[in-house]
Design a protein around this motif. Structure first.
Motif, PDB file in Angstrom:
ATOM      1  N   ALA A  50       2.478   6.755  -2.083  1.00  0.00           N
ATOM      2  CA  ALA A  50       1.816   7.113  -3.335  1.00  0.00           C
ATOM      3  C   ALA A  50       2.576   8.272  -3.969  1.00  0.00           C
ATOM      4  O   ALA A  50       3.272   9.025  -3.292  1.00  0.00           O
ATOM      5  CB  ALA A  50       0.368   7.511  -3.075  1.00  0.00           C
ATOM      6  N   LEU A  89      -3.744   3.337  -8.110  1.00  0.00           N
ATOM      7  CA  LEU A  89      -2.399   3.900  -8.126  1.00  0.00           C
ATOM      8  C   LEU A  89      -2.388   5.188  -8.943  1.00  0.00           C
ATOM      9  O   LEU A  89      -3.082   5.309  -9.944  1.00  0.00           O
ATOM     10  CB  LEU A  89      -1.408   2.906  -8.746  1.00  0.00           C
ATOM     11  CG  LEU A  89      -1.298   1.525  -8.105  1.00  0.00           C
ATOM     12  CD1 LEU A  89      -0.140   0.759  -8.734  1.00  0.00           C
ATOM     13  CD2 LEU A  89      -1.118   1.619  -6.602  1.00  0.00           C
ATOM     14  N   ASP A  90      -1.595   6.154  -8.501  1.00  0.00           N
ATOM     15  CA  ASP A  90      -1.348   7.407  -9.234  1.00  0.00           C
ATOM     16  C   ASP A  90      -2.548   8.346  -9.283  1.00  0.00           C
ATOM     17  O   ASP A  90      -2.554   9.296 -10.078  1.00  0.00           O
ATOM     18  CB  ASP A  90      -0.861   7.118 -10.665  1.00  0.00           C
ATOM     19  CG  ASP A  90       0.456   6.366 -10.678  1.00  0.00           C
ATOM     20  OD1 ASP A  90       1.378   6.788  -9.955  1.00  0.00           O
ATOM     21  OD2 ASP A  90       0.562   5.356 -11.402  1.00  0.00           O
ATOM     22  N   ASN A  94      -5.561   8.447  -3.969  1.00  0.00           N
ATOM     23  CA  ASN A  94      -4.520   7.585  -3.417  1.00  0.00           C
ATOM     24  C   ASN A  94      -3.451   8.409  -2.700  1.00  0.00           C
ATOM     25  O   ASN A  94      -2.971   8.033  -1.622  1.00  0.00           O
ATOM     26  CB  ASN A  94      -3.883   6.768  -4.546  1.00  0.00           C
ATOM     27  CG  ASN A  94      -3.045   5.610  -4.028  1.00  0.00           C
ATOM     28  OD1 ASN A  94      -3.422   4.923  -3.094  1.00  0.00           O
ATOM     29  ND2 ASN A  94      -1.896   5.401  -4.646  1.00  0.00           N
ATOM     30  N   THR A 281       7.622   4.599  -4.087  1.00  0.00           N
ATOM     31  CA  THR A 281       6.170   4.732  -4.237  1.00  0.00           C
ATOM     32  C   THR A 281       5.619   3.613  -5.118  1.00  0.00           C
ATOM     33  O   THR A 281       6.311   3.105  -6.002  1.00  0.00           O
ATOM     34  CB  THR A 281       5.813   6.087  -4.879  1.00  0.00           C
ATOM     35  OG1 THR A 281       6.336   6.143  -6.221  1.00  0.00           O
ATOM     36  CG2 THR A 281       6.380   7.237  -4.071  1.00  0.00           C
ATOM     37  N   GLU A 282       4.373   3.262  -4.847  1.00  0.00           N
ATOM     38  CA  GLU A 282       3.695   2.283  -5.701  1.00  0.00           C
ATOM     39  C   GLU A 282       3.071   3.053  -6.853  1.00  0.00           C
ATOM     40  O   GLU A 282       2.149   3.844  -6.657  1.00  0.00           O
ATOM     41  CB  GLU A 282       2.642   1.513  -4.911  1.00  0.00           C
ATOM     42  CG  GLU A 282       2.117   0.296  -5.657  1.00  0.00           C
ATOM     43  CD  GLU A 282       1.140  -0.527  -4.834  1.00  0.00           C
ATOM     44  OE1 GLU A 282       0.778  -1.635  -5.289  1.00  0.00           O
ATOM     45  OE2 GLU A 282       0.732  -0.070  -3.754  1.00  0.00           O
ATOM     46  N   SER A 283       3.571   2.824  -8.068  1.00  0.00           N
ATOM     47  CA  SER A 283       3.192   3.688  -9.188  1.00  0.00           C
ATOM     48  C   SER A 283       3.408   2.970 -10.515  1.00  0.00           C
ATOM     49  O   SER A 283       4.314   2.136 -10.645  1.00  0.00           O
ATOM     50  CB  SER A 283       4.026   4.977  -9.161  1.00  0.00           C
ATOM     51  OG  SER A 283       3.849   5.744 -10.327  1.00  0.00           O
ATOM     52  N   LYS A 357      -0.710  -3.945  -9.724  1.00  0.00           N
ATOM     53  CA  LYS A 357      -0.236  -3.353  -8.477  1.00  0.00           C
ATOM     54  C   LYS A 357       1.047  -4.057  -8.050  1.00  0.00           C
ATOM     55  O   LYS A 357       1.535  -4.936  -8.741  1.00  0.00           O
ATOM     56  CB  LYS A 357      -1.320  -3.430  -7.408  1.00  0.00           C
ATOM     57  CG  LYS A 357      -2.534  -2.572  -7.742  1.00  0.00           C
ATOM     58  CD  LYS A 357      -3.478  -2.429  -6.564  1.00  0.00           C
ATOM     59  CE  LYS A 357      -4.621  -1.475  -6.912  1.00  0.00           C
ATOM     60  NZ  LYS A 357      -5.532  -1.254  -5.759  1.00  0.00           N
ATOM     61  N   TYR A 360       6.831  -0.803  -7.849  1.00  0.00           N
ATOM     62  CA  TYR A 360       7.442   0.242  -7.033  1.00  0.00           C
ATOM     63  C   TYR A 360       8.451   1.054  -7.841  1.00  0.00           C
ATOM     64  O   TYR A 360       9.273   0.506  -8.585  1.00  0.00           O
ATOM     65  CB  TYR A 360       8.081  -0.371  -5.785  1.00  0.00           C
ATOM     66  CG  TYR A 360       7.024  -0.947  -4.884  1.00  0.00           C
ATOM     67  CD1 TYR A 360       6.304  -0.124  -4.026  1.00  0.00           C
ATOM     68  CD2 TYR A 360       6.688  -2.297  -4.945  1.00  0.00           C
ATOM     69  CE1 TYR A 360       5.300  -0.635  -3.227  1.00  0.00           C
ATOM     70  CE2 TYR A 360       5.685  -2.815  -4.149  1.00  0.00           C
ATOM     71  CZ  TYR A 360       4.995  -1.975  -3.288  1.00  0.00           C
ATOM     72  OH  TYR A 360       3.982  -2.493  -2.508  1.00  0.00           O
TER      73      TYR A 360
END
Length: 501
Positions: A50, A89-90, A94, A281-283, A357, A360
């Motif tokens: 994250a 996300l963000d 998270n 990161t997943e963002s 989602k 990345y």
């Protein structure tokens, strides 16, 4: 993007330290981690998935309100320093969960490593695990607790420091104090520094390689105000001549010319010598920063990049730095929106709805630029003003090809009124105040969108005022309790002490 089925299974398996969500691990997912390679993969998956960039950046004085910008509840809540406890996300939640999940994996790795003979690789894996545990706790304490030093670090609540892999999801934790958390971070950091070894990394910039570890130490001791240590750790990173490894914005400008939107190709590249530690990161930050309602505007860009300079030097009192930074304007109907394209994006799912989602983005977690600015600040606080100025001139020439003609005394002149703005726990004389003001201005420019300004606002107790007609708006004062994000509700429900409001 380094996301394998193995990591997903391990993440669910080790959700004990993410137990604030009260989800028990599924025993059916249990699996043997029975080799050095699997422990190494376990640690690779412990880096934060994250990002803190989005939710911290919009809390700073780098942003303003954009006419016709796209509204989101997270963006608005962070802009007005409100509590926000949704999982997406963000979001703060998270990031909190991701850090504790990573800590759980680091602890699991340390437990597994104890069963192996202490070969060179095993020692290196120990080093990475200790560094990860130190770093993740460091980020948590600097977002959810009081700054180190001023407000009674010996008694101010910290965050839970976890050193063992939990076997049960429902565990009661205590926050300890900020001072205790820092002591534990320092212990882990020193162990990690003594063991880290780059020889065992296939992709060293996605791991705590030795220079990244020393950069972390530079930041850690900057927060503590231990200036000699900041200098010594920074020296290792920067070497004899730091010019070739600093981020050269003039070269970026030559490379991309009018194609500023593709800056990210170089900015987050493993080939960029300025980048020391990168994280996937997943963002949604890459797609959101051009158009969010609260973000960088023409007014804030002018203030940050064109109204800052050397107070004591008439010719450079206001340096026009904006052209160096390859700004973009929003292409749509959102007035006044500007941004720097620092973020790549790979979408695995193909879904582009309201809250997609599987997106990345690469974050630069440590860079030589930050280390250089840390060292300049440390020299100033040590009273080594000539060295501070020499380093500042190298920084400006290497990064922007700016060569100033100010007399040396000019860098140590500023208004005493600035004592009302910058009030760190250790105090400063007027020479130090002047140099610190210069350094913080360049830090603010360099790390736009990356959240680091928030840590400077905290450690210097800088107030933030908005231009807002919102009836609920209250300016952020120097020692405002809203500078501590609120502990997640699930953690409070489990008995963790909330932050004051």
């Amino acid at each position: 993007m380094k996301k394998t089925v193995f990591f997903i299974i391990i993440l669910f398996l080790l959700t004990a330290c993410q137990g604030y969500l009260e989800k028990a691990p599924d025993s059916n997912l249990d699996m043997q981690i029975d080799s050095e390679d699997k422990i190494a993969e376990l640690l690779t998956g412990a880096y934060p998935e994250a990002s803190y960039f989005t939710f911290l950046e919009v809390r700073t004085d780098n942003v303003g309100e954009r006419l016709n910008g796209i509204h989101s509840r997270l963006n608005e809540a962070m802009y007005y320093w409100e509590d926000y406890d949704q999982e997406d996300l963000d979001t703060p939640l998270n990031y909190w969960n991701s850090c504790y999940a990573g800590i759980a994996q680091a602890n699991q790795a340390l437990e597994l490593l104890s069963k192996y003979p202490k070969s060179g690789r095993i020692k290196a894996l120990y080093g990475e695990a200790f560094l990860l545990r130190a770093y993740l706790h460091f980020m948590l304490v600097n977002i959810w607790a009081e700054p180190y030093g001023k407000s009674g670090s010996a008694t101010a609540p910290g965050i839970p420091y976890l050193t063992k892999p939990e076997k049960n999801a429902l565990v009661d934790y205590k926050r300890g104090t900020v001072k205790e958390v820092y002591e534990r971070i320092e212990s882990d950091l020193k162990l990690g520094l003594s063991l880290v070894d780059d020889d065992y990394y296939a992709k060293p910039k996605f791991h705590f390689n030795k220079k990244a570890a020393y950069a972390f130490a530079s930041r850690f001791y900057l927060m503590k105000g231990e200036w000699d240590l900041v200098v010594s750790y920074s020296d290792y990173v920067l070497g004899i001549d730091p010019k070739p490894i600093l981020r050269n914005w003039r070269n970026y400008k030559k490379e991309f010319q009018s194609n500023n939107k593709y800056l990210y190709i170089r900015y987050v590249s493993t080939e960029e010598p300025a980048n020391l530690l990168l994280a996937t990161t997943e963002s949604r930050i890459a797609r959101n920063i051009p158009s969010e309602k609260y973000g960088v505007t023409s007014e804030t860009v002018d203030k940050i990049y064109n109204q800052h300079g050397i107070d004591g030097c008439y010719e450079h009192e206001k340096m026009r730095m904006q052209p160096h930074f390859l700004f973009n304007y929003n292409d749509g109907h959102i007035d006044d929106a500007q941004y720097i394209a620092k973020f790549d994006e790979i979408a695995l799912s193909g879904y582009i709805g309201i809250r997609p989602k599987g997106i990345y983005v690469t974050n630069v977690l440590f860079s030589t630029t930050e280390v250089m600015l840390n060292r300049i600040e440390a020299y100033a606080m040590l009273g080594e003003y000539e060295r501070a100025i020499d380093n500042l001139l190298v920084y400006l020439a290497a990064q922007y090809e700016e060569r100033l003609s100010c007399p040396r005394t000019a860098y140590m002149q500023t208004s005493s009124e600035n004592y009302q703005i910058y009030t760190p726990f250790y105090g400063m004389n007027i020479n130090q105040l002047a140099l610190v003001k210069i350094i913080l201005g360049f830090r603010r420019q360099e790390f736009l969108h990356e959240g680091l300004r928030w840590f400077d606002i905290r450690r210097f107790y800088i107030p933030v005022k908005r231009t807002s007609k919102n009836k609920f708006y209250m300016p952020l004062e120097k020692e405002d309790p809203r500078k501590l994000l609120q502990i997640p509700a699930e953690a409070i429900n489990r008995g963790l002490e909330p932050n004051p409001r």
